[in-house]
Design an enzyme around this catalytic site. Structure first.
Site, PDB file in Angstrom:
ATOM      1  N   ARG A  64      35.273  85.513  58.336  1.00 18.67           N
ATOM      2  CA  ARG A  64      35.904  86.569  58.179  1.00 18.67           C
ATOM      3  C   ARG A  64      37.125  86.966  59.742  1.00 18.67           C
ATOM      4  NH1 ARG A  64      33.578  85.233  54.952  1.00 18.67           N
ATOM      5  NH2 ARG A  64      31.479  85.338  54.201  1.00 18.67           N
ATOM      6  N   SER A  77      30.935  94.554  52.104  1.00 20.64           N
ATOM      7  CA  SER A  77      29.937  94.355  53.591  1.00 20.64           C
ATOM      8  C   SER A  77      30.635  95.415  54.054  1.00 20.64           C
ATOM      9  CB  SER A  77      30.329  92.904  53.461  1.00 20.64           C
ATOM     10  OG  SER A  77      29.102  92.565  52.639  1.00 20.64           O
ATOM     11  N   GLU A 108      32.805  93.835  60.212  1.00 22.66           N
ATOM     12  CA  GLU A 108      33.568  93.495  58.831  1.00 22.66           C
ATOM     13  C   GLU A 108      35.251  94.026  58.546  1.00 22.66           C
ATOM     14  OE1 GLU A 108      33.197  90.889  54.560  1.00 22.66           O
ATOM     15  OE2 GLU A 108      31.418  90.624  56.010  1.00 22.66           O
TER      16      GLU A 108
END
Length: 335
Positions: free
Chosen positions: A163, A236, A331
């Site tokens: 990520r 998320s 995230e």
């Protein structure tokens, strides 16, 4: 096109009310040069806004926002084993996946249904169900604010990580992505490493097509994630933490059922399991809550501010540290 005092509530999926003092919308690469962007940015800090699906606005006013809205997808090259497709940064990411699947080109079908635009995909190195965009990313073309020039980075130069990428770190706020190139397989094999996917096709007599995989992924996502039109969220909210094997073994003594995935010489733990085990799944404080079907997703029930969501997330993070001695990283990008 320049707009002043532009409302951003409908341009971020958390539905946070905010305004851009100056909002510059760029239609194509040519317009970057015609707008004399170098002079405009000389003394400004720019916030790049794509589909708004991975940001959390914590300020009511943002001085300067820029958005690239160029469109277009095409097959640009092929070999016996793979095909290169190019997509403009303003294309909806799922439309890019659909384009690939319709042409029977494999490698991104497990990334179906992820909200956002194509230009944001390599920044976050989006991933889901056993795939990430770095697996197929061939190049990223972008405008460099400092030099006023177009540049192209190959896969290695993008420095993709979990990520993460060079565009999210060293080059954050310094470039504007305009196009991405993806090298996809001509004879794709389905990636069924994600258990719900393998379970879905376990009793079938044939290997599923990438079209069937795409349909299954979309159904799984719809069953687990809230509808963006009903509940503001960004998918998320936390990254899955990566811990040492030693720490994992100690945790396993206390929590024998703790799920895990090998990550090089370390162990990746599902953040959703940690949050659910800590008792947060379905919990709500004021206008913010932890989604009842997926603990990894924080939702705006209506009227929440960015600061309220950050406060809720920080409370969760501290509880995970206290219970598991694990630090969860966001995230989502906070602005």
């Amino acid at each position: 096109m320049i707009e002043f005092n532009a409302a951003l509530k409908n341009l971020n999926t958390f539905n946070i009310p905010a305004f851009a003092e100056t909002f510059l919308r760029i239609a194509d690469e040519r317009e970057l040069f015609e707008s004399k962007i170098v002079e405009i940015l000389a003394s400004r800090r720019v916030v790049i806004l794509g589909g708004g699906s991975n940001i959390l606005l914590t300020k009511t006013t943002i001085p300067f926002v820029m958005s690239f809205q160029g469109k277009g997808m095409a097959i640009t090259a092929n070999t016996p084993s793979n095909t290169l497709i190019e997509a403009a940064a303003g294309e909806v990411w799922d439309d890019v996946v659909q384009f690939a699947v319709l042409n029977n080109l494999g490698g991104i079908e497990n990334l179906s249904g992820i909200p956002g635009l194509a230009g944001a995909a390599p920044i976050q190195n989006i991933g889901a169900y056993g795939q990430e965009i770095a697996d197929t990313l061939d190049y990223v073309r972008f405008y460099d604010f400092a030099t006023g020039l177009m540049k192209t980075f190959n896969r290695a130069e993008c420095e993709s990580g979990y990520r993460d990428s060079i565009f999210k770190s060293k080059l954050k706020g310094k470039i504007l992505i305009t196009k991405i190139g993806l090298r996809l397989a001509n004879n794709p094999l389905p990636n069924l490493s994600y258990k719900p996917l393998s379970d879905k096709f376990n009793n079938t007599s044939h290997s599923p097509s990438i079209s069937e995989v795409r349909s299954a992924v979309i159904k799984i996502r719809e069953s687990k994630l809230p509808n963006l039109s009903l509940l503001g969220n960004s998918g998320s909210f936390f990254k899955n933490p990566i811990i040492s094997l030693e720490q994992f073994n100690e945790l396993k003594k206390i929590y024998p059922a703790i799920p895990s995935f090998q990550f090089m010489d370390k162990v990746k733990i599902p953040a959703g399991w940690l949050i659910e085990t800590a008792g947060w799944k379905g919990k709500r404080i004021g206008n913010v809550g932890c989604y009842e079907k997926q603990a990894l997703v924080l939702v705006n029930y209506g009227g929440a501010t960015g600061e309220e969501i950050v406060s809720f997330a920080e409370t969760i993070r501290q509880s995970i540290v206290k219970k598991f001695d694990i630090v969860l990283d966001f995230e989502v990008n906070t602005i």
